[in-house]
Design an enzyme around this catalytic site. Structure first.
Site, PDB file in Angstrom:
ATOM      1  N   PRO A  28       0.717  -1.167   0.050  1.00 47.37           N
ATOM      2  CA  PRO A  28      -0.117  -0.214  -0.080  1.00 47.37           C
ATOM      3  C   PRO A  28       0.901   1.559  -0.046  1.00 47.37           C
ATOM      4  CG  PRO A  28      -0.175  -0.997   2.203  1.00 47.37           C
ATOM      5  CD  PRO A  28       0.635  -1.882   1.247  1.00 47.37           C
ATOM      6  N   LYS A  29       2.061   1.247  -0.053  1.00 44.54           N
ATOM      7  CA  LYS A  29       2.692   2.333  -0.142  1.00 44.54           C
ATOM      8  C   LYS A  29       3.551   2.621  -1.663  1.00 44.54           C
ATOM      9  CE  LYS A  29       4.238   2.374   4.689  1.00 44.54           C
ATOM     10  NZ  LYS A  29       5.423   2.604   5.588  1.00 44.54           N
ATOM     11  N   ASN A  30       2.779   2.113  -2.676  1.00 43.10           N
ATOM     12  CA  ASN A  30       3.447   1.942  -3.753  1.00 43.10           C
ATOM     13  C   ASN A  30       2.597   3.378  -4.496  1.00 43.10           C
ATOM     14  OD1 ASN A  30       3.160   1.885  -6.762  1.00 43.10           O
ATOM     15  ND2 ASN A  30       3.674  -0.373  -6.589  1.00 43.10           N
TER      16      ASN A  30
ATOM     17  N   ASP B 274      -1.640   0.681   8.404  1.00 41.45           N
ATOM     18  CA  ASP B 274      -0.572   1.440   8.694  1.00 41.45           C
ATOM     19  C   ASP B 274      -0.911   2.852   8.702  1.00 41.45           C
ATOM     20  OD1 ASP B 274       1.872   2.947   8.505  1.00 41.45           O
ATOM     21  OD2 ASP B 274       2.461   2.105   6.572  1.00 41.45           O
TER      22      ASP B 274
END
Length: 135
Positions: A25-27, A72
């Protein structure tokens, strides 16, 4: 200028982006894709005129972001995307709802600077204009 997406294509693209981003999910490319899909739709009407379709899309997307942040809470790309949704829609009910959302997250973790930063953004409605104590 690109032609508008129909609802089925939009939904399938958002599902694909969710699946791609699920494991990472940090892409930022996945977040950018979501933004590129939604921004023209969300900006296509005056939401303060209460276009329920646009508000529903925005609320669904904010819920998706909340789910990512529940895993997160400091995901920069998720917070940035959340701010872009709020700024694009700019509906007073949505702003107020997000202020309450920050209250809940701060109650869970008072040291989460990402939430405090977002709260500042929401209090200022995405502008740099200072709020007064009456706001």
């Amino acid at each position: 200028k690109l032609p508008p997406l129909d609802a089925d294509v939009l939904e399938s693209e958002l599902v694909m982006a969710s699946n791609l981003g699920g494991s990472n999910p940090k892409n930022y490319q996945v977040w950018y894709h979501r933004r590129a899909l939604l921004e023209p739709i969300l900006a296509s009407t005056s939401v303060d005129a209460n276009d329920e379709r646009i508000l529903s899309i925005a609320k669904d997307e904010l819920e998706y972001i909340s789910n990512v942040l529940s895993i997160d809470a400091k995901n920069y790309h998720a917070w940035s995307f959340r701010q872009s949704i709020l700024r694009t829609v700019s509906n007073s009910d949505v702003w107020e709802s997000d202020l309450a959302y920050t209250d809940d997250l701060i109650a869970k973790d008072i040291r989460n600077n990402s939430v405090w930063n977002h709260r500042w953004f929401v209090c200022h409605r995405g502008t740099r204009m200072p709020c007064t104590l009456d706001d």
